[in-house]
Structure formats: C-alpha cells, structure tokens
Design an enzyme around this catalytic site. Structure first.
Site, short mmCIF file in Angstrom:
data_model
loop_
_atom_site.label_atom_id
_atom_site.label_comp_id
_atom_site.label_asym_id
_atom_site.label_seq_id
_atom_site.Cartn_x
_atom_site.Cartn_y
_atom_site.Cartn_z
N GLY A 40 7.45 -6.11 0.85
CA GLY A 40 6.37 -5.86 -0.09
C GLY A 40 6.18 -4.37 -0.34
CG LEU A 77 1.81 -0.14 3.27
CD1 LEU A 77 1.99 1.30 2.78
CD2 LEU A 77 0.37 -0.37 3.72
CB SER A 131 14.60 -12.05 -5.76
OG SER A 131 13.56 -12.51 -4.90
CB SER A 138 -2.35 -6.80 5.94
OG SER A 138 -2.06 -6.17 4.73
CD GLU A 139 -8.91 -4.21 8.06
OE1 GLU A 139 -9.44 -3.10 7.88
OE2 GLU A 139 -9.40 -5.08 8.78
CG PHE A 140 -2.66 -0.84 5.53
CD1 PHE A 140 -2.47 0.05 6.57
CD2 PHE A 140 -2.18 -2.13 5.68
CE1 PHE A 140 -1.78 -0.32 7.73
CE2 PHE A 140 -1.50 -2.52 6.82
CZ PHE A 140 -1.30 -1.60 7.84
CE LYS A 187 -7.66 -6.66 2.60
NZ LYS A 187 -7.18 -5.34 2.15
CG ASN A 229 -9.84 5.99 2.66
OD1 ASN A 229 -10.81 5.26 2.53
ND2 ASN A 229 -9.76 6.89 3.64
#
Length: 327
Positions: free
Chosen positions: A22, A24, A53, A120-122, A142, A162
């Site tokens: 993906g 990130l 793919s 997974s936040e980020f 989240k 952020n």
C-alpha cells in the site's frame, strides 16, 4: 536466557509489515531493511501469482532482501504462523480495512511472543481529534483499535505522524504538472498550521520507535519544527522558488461543512480530513508537554527532511516525473 533489556540491546528484532504494497507500507518495508532489521511482509497467496497486479511490487521487496510470508487477515492460522516467526508487527492497513486489525490483535494475543504492535494510524492523534462526523467516525474506529490493544495487554506504540508531505504537496500545488496549474484551492483562510512529514521520514521514525524501550506502551507524535507550516505559507514558498503565481480560490469553512453533509459517503471523508487539519488545526492546536514523546526530540541525530528542503528537491525533478504514487 537473555533479559528483556538484553534482547532489545543485542541482536535485531524481526519486523513484520502488514500492508506492505500500500501507499505507506512500501516506505515502512524499505525503512526497516535499510536500518538493517530482518524484515518480513505478509502477503495473500493470490498476490504471489505471476499475473498479479502486485507481482512487480513484491519483486522489488524481495530484491531488497525482504522475506515474504504468506497469510491473510481472514485466515487466523496463517496469522499465527506468521507471527510466530517475528518479534514486532507494524500494520499499515488503509481505511476501511483498518477495522480488520481486530483479527491481528486476536492472533497476537494468542501467540504471546510479539514484543511490540504498532497499529495503522499515522495521522492525527485520534484521542485528541474533534472532527466533522464522517471523519470523526474514522477516528472513533481507530480508538476502538487502541482500546482493544490496551485491554488485551499487548505491548504497543501508538503513532501520530500527522500529514504526509509528498501526498499533500502534490495535492495542493501539483509540482510535477507541466504546465503548472493557474490556481490553487485554499481551505478556510489558509493560515492554520499543519505538520507535513515526508513519508520516508515517517517510516524511518516508525522503525526506530518500534525498537525503542522508551516508547513501549506510549504515544509518539511526529512534529519536527521544520515541518510545521500553513497552506498559504506552502503555496507562497513554491511561488517564490519557482516564479509561479497562483490564483488563490478560497473554500470557506461553511462550504466545507456543507460538502461534508451533502456528498455521498465515503466521498465526504476527504473534505472532513482537510477541514480538521487545515481549518480546525487539530495537528497543532495543543502544546506538547515535557513528558510527551516527540520523534525529532527522541532521535536528534536523525536528519529528517524539512518541508522547505523537500520543495527544493521537488524543483529539480523533471516535470514529467510523478512526485508520489497514490496506490
């Protein structure tokens, strides 16, 4: 038998990235292997087919020395088998798949050997966000993941990275477009400060956080001083560096709220994110306390890329080259 401290200080933790193909995730995998950690990625079996793919992306990862583990979030046994082979799990799953992390939590709780889980936040610190309803729902989801990790007693680090600099620079000013666009949309009055961190730096900070005893069961915020900037400042910097003059088209807060209420779901989420970051200012409208962990203070020897330096580098990239991928 090594003590916990010795295990951290001696030897390298084995790191598993979930969501490695993906947006990130590919940065995370590259940062982990670049920092000399044994790096693994979890890949669905169908993605390994030659005509998949994702075959090209997976080949790039293996060429870097990254090891592929077959597994699926819908196959509990495969998660157990994968987690038994690693020490740290980092999830970079995108919305709406982020709620599938409840499956990751159950598997980590069962194997019992994972020394750190980074969900997974980020983005913004979801425990601080007060957003328009469509984005607030994402943040509330989240928070469900955070509370489930805490309740399960799983060692964790939560990340507030952020905003992604390459993504938003491309979104706002289209530096690779030739000819340059004549106008730029300014959200609100354009004066609200946000934090734009280069994706490579977000990934490098995250790998360091994942392996740092100081960040165990803590929230880490990525707010380097050289990356705090308003949208108007960003546009003005680009104009000065390139000799470009944009027509500024302002989208008012009331118009953004109206769009959040009238656009169909999930098309209404992006405008709510833009409102929260660049109008309400939830990335910078609070002071960092002395006890709060901020990445550039934790790792002063790491040379992150300030947003102005990133703009300078963008000028030298040929105009036909894409600045970033939005895969």
């Amino acid at each position: 038998m090594l003590s916990t401290a010795e295990r951290w200080e001696g030897g390298k933790n084995r790191i598993l990235i979930i969501g490695s193909t993906g947006y990130l995730g590919k940065y995370m995998a590259k940062a982990s292997i670049s920092l000399n950690y044994p790096t693994y990625v979890l890949v669905r079996p169908e993605s390994l087919a030659p005509n998949s793919s994702r075959a090209g992306k997976l080949q790039e990862l293996t060429d870097m020395g990254i090891r592929i583990l077959q597994g699926s979030l819908d196959d509990h046994k495969s998660l157990i088998n994968a987690f038994k082979q690693v020490d740290i799990v980092i999830s970079s799953l995108a919305i709406p798949q982020h709620m599938d992390q409840l499956k990751i939590i159950r598997a980590i709780q069962e194997v019992g050997n994972i020394k750190r889980f980074l969900p997974s936040e980020f983005g913004n610190d979801v425990d601080r966000v007060e957003a328009l309803p469509p984005f607030q729902k994402v943040c509330d989801d989240k928070k469900v993941i955070r509370r489930a990790i805490e309740q399960a007693g799983i060692p964790y680090s939560f990340i507030s990275a952020n905003s992604f600099a390459a993504y938003f620079v491309d979104y706002f000013i289209h530096p690779r477009r030739n000819p340059q666009p004549e106008e730029v949309v300014i959200y609100g009055d354009g004066l609200t400060k946000a934090v734009l961190n280069l994706e490579d730096d977000v990934a490098a900070f995250t790998i360091m956080v994942a392996n740092d005893p100081r960040t165990l069961n803590k929230l880490v915020i990525y707010r380097p001083p050289g990356n705090i900037i308003s949208q108007s400042e960003l546009v003005s910097l680009w104009e000065k560096k390139t000799g470009t003059t944009f027509k500024r088209v302002f989208l008012s807060e009331s118009d953004m709220i109206n769009l959040s209420e009238t656009l169909p779901h999930p098309d209404n989420i992006p405008v709510c994110v833009l409102h929260n970051i660049f109008v309400k200012g939830d990335q910078t409208n609070f002071e960092l306390g002395e006890e709060e962990l901020e990445a550039s203070r934790l790792y002063p020897d790491y040379k992150y890329t300030p947003i102005e330096a990133f703009l300078d580098a963008s000028i030298s990239v040929p105009r036909h080259t894409k600045l970033t991928s939005f895969a």
